[in-house]
Design a protein around this motif. Structure first.
Motif, PDB file in Angstrom:
ATOM      1  N   ASN A   1      42.219  33.670  38.353  1.00 11.71           N
ATOM      2  CA  ASN A   1      42.862  32.589  39.459  1.00 11.71           C
ATOM      3  C   ASN A   1      43.832  32.137  38.319  1.00 11.71           C
ATOM      4  N   THR A   2      44.716  32.991  37.847  1.00 16.90           N
ATOM      5  CA  THR A   2      46.257  32.955  36.589  1.00 16.90           C
ATOM      6  C   THR A   2      46.901  33.722  37.166  1.00 16.90           C
ATOM      7  N   VAL A   3      48.070  33.310  37.301  1.00 11.86           N
ATOM      8  CA  VAL A   3      49.165  34.207  37.921  1.00 11.86           C
ATOM      9  C   VAL A   3      50.188  34.241  36.441  1.00 11.86           C
TER      10      VAL A   3
ATOM     11  N   SER B   1      44.523  39.898  42.274  1.00  9.03           N
ATOM     12  CA  SER B   1      44.857  40.487  41.313  1.00  9.03           C
ATOM     13  C   SER B   1      45.742  41.496  41.761  1.00  9.03           C
TER      14      SER B   1
ATOM     15  N   ALA C   1      48.885  38.654  39.553  1.00 10.03           N
ATOM     16  CA  ALA C   1      47.386  37.884  39.232  1.00 10.03           C
ATOM     17  C   ALA C   1      46.503  38.496  38.116  1.00 10.03           C
ATOM     18  N   SER C   2      45.925  37.869  37.754  1.00 10.17           N
ATOM     19  CA  SER C   2      44.727  38.348  36.885  1.00 10.17           C
ATOM     20  C   SER C   2      43.356  36.685  37.161  1.00 10.17           C
TER      21      SER C   2
ATOM     22  N   THR D   1      48.933  33.509  48.124  1.00 12.44           N
ATOM     23  CA  THR D   1      49.849  34.391  47.463  1.00 12.44           C
ATOM     24  C   THR D   1      49.219  35.867  48.058  1.00 12.44           C
TER      25      THR D   1
ATOM     26  N   THR E   1      47.957  28.437  38.186  1.00 18.05           N
ATOM     27  CA  THR E   1      46.537  28.628  38.676  1.00 18.05           C
ATOM     28  C   THR E   1      46.821  28.427  39.935  1.00 18.05           C
ATOM     29  N   LEU E   2      45.613  29.283  40.754  1.00 19.85           N
ATOM     30  CA  LEU E   2      45.420  29.354  41.772  1.00 19.85           C
ATOM     31  C   LEU E   2      44.531  29.118  42.123  1.00 19.85           C
TER      32      LEU E   2
ATOM     33  N   THR F   1      53.057  29.769  33.623  1.00 21.61           N
ATOM     34  CA  THR F   1      51.924  30.144  34.560  1.00 21.61           C
ATOM     35  C   THR F   1      51.402  29.410  36.046  1.00 21.61           C
TER      36      THR F   1
ATOM     37  N   VAL G   1      54.095  34.463  45.252  1.00 22.88           N
ATOM     38  CA  VAL G   1      53.420  33.872  45.165  1.00 22.88           C
ATOM     39  C   VAL G   1      54.385  32.355  46.038  1.00 22.88           C
TER      40      VAL G   1
END
Length: 353
Positions: free
Chosen positions: A247-249, A264, A244-245, A350, A258-259, A256, A269
């Motif tokens: 809002n994206t995993v 991080s 994770a970085s 997550t 989106t969260l 990918t 997920v």
């Protein structure tokens, strides 16, 4: 007193290595697929299979510690309920329940009196003179349970205790068994491959795969945070791994997600199949978690229909979606059909790997 089991057993190419504890009054479920090592662990604890290495002890009372100590099953304070109950066909229900007491030297009359009391506690006193073959599955299960409890064991071992019952009987007997376990002051180890039995009856789950513990914890914790694909399938969740970085995993398998909330580092997920919606065309607004997908399977699940899908490289490679029968009809679903799958970011959970 606490049961401590450090089980090391090698059988051919299979190697079992697991540690577990059971506290007084606690029900621990050993859960795993066929061949995971559950029955081997039960046999080792009961004394039917000596350890290759390790130690089994009830506090300071050692039952097995190679090469110095080994107590045979009759010298361990245990009661066992087998999958097929293994009631003695040549004995009536009263004598079945009294058997363990008689084997431990209790006088015949005292043993029968105690057996009568136990049959009465499970509502089977009128079946005292009946033979096992005349009993229903639920009745046989209750006789097997009180036969195990009559000797006042420190440890109760349940080996797939509901597996022999038909679906119409299981719900009632499971609830009844739970009531008896709530009253049992000793240690209980339940061996099962049925997640519902484990979730309903156990205080704590120990998940075993390929002879190793892969996860343990309270049922609600396991259900919320599965850590292997097997556990995710048990509790009915989609599960992936990634990094994770914000809002994206970025998923390990590609694609990918989106969260709704930033995260991080390495994460699991997870989300329920009910969080996935299916559309014949891309939905308006083009939400981030929407991918072209193909139907690979359709299964009826109680009042919903579970749809198995493969998605494009932009998203998860596989997906489970739960939809209503009416939605199946509206979409005219069939294997191989192209669709669009949309995932609600607010239902994604997550947690660290």
């Amino acid at each position: 007193m606490t049961l401590h089991a450090e089980i090391r057993v090698a059988r051919g190419e299979f190697d079992l290595s697991l540690d577990l504890t059971v506290e007084p009054g606690e029900v621990v479920a050993l859960l795993g697929p066929n061949g995971a090592g559950k029955t081997t662990a039960l046999r080792a604890i009961s004394g039917l299979l000596p350890l290759g290495d390790g130690r089994i002890a009830l506090d300071e009372e050692v039952w097995d510690e190679p090469p110095r100590t080994f107590r045979t099953p009759d010298r361990r304070p245990i009661g066992v309920v087998f999958q097929d109950y293994l009631l003695f066909d040549h004995l009536n229900c009263l004598e079945n329940v009294a058997f363990g007491l008689r084997a431990r030297g209790v006088d015949k009359h005292a043993a029968r009196a105690e057996a009568t009391r136990w049959l009465d506690t499970v509502g089977l006193s009128s079946y005292a003179r009946s033979r096992p073959r005349s009993l229903s599955g639920g009745q046989a299960q209750r006789v097997a349970l009180v036969r195990a409890l009559a000797t006042s064991p420190s440890l109760l071992l349940l080996d797939e205790p509901l597996a022999a019952l038909d679906a119409s009987t299981t719900l009632h007997v499971r609830a009844e068994l739970g009531q008896h376990l709530d009253r049992f002051p000793g240690h209980t180890l339940l061996v099962t491959h049925d997640p519902l039995d484990a979730m309903v009856l156990a205080d704590r789950l120990v998940i075993v795969e390929h002879g190793r513990v892969v996860q343990e914890g309270r049922p609600t914790e396991i259900a919320r945070r599965p850590r292997t694909d097997y556990v995710a399938q048990l509790v009915g969740l989609n599960l992936y791994r990634g990094r994770a970085s914000g809002n994206t995993v970025s998923l390990s398998e590609g694609g990918t997600i989106t969260l709704a909330e930033p995260a991080s580092g390495p994460v699991h997920v997870a989300f329920p199949p009910t969080a996935v919606s299916l559309y014949p065309e891309a939905p308006s607004g083009s939400p981030r978690n929407t991918w072209p997908a193909t139907v690979t399977g359709i299964e009826q699940h109680a009042h919903t229909v579970r749809v198995r899908l493969t998605a494009t490289p932009a998203g998860p490679t596989t997906l489970l979606a739960d939809i209503t029968p009416a939605a199946v009809a509206d979409l005219h679903l069939s294997p191989g059909q192209p669709l669009h799958a949309s995932l609600k970011a607010t239902e994604i959970h997550t947690y660290p790997v």
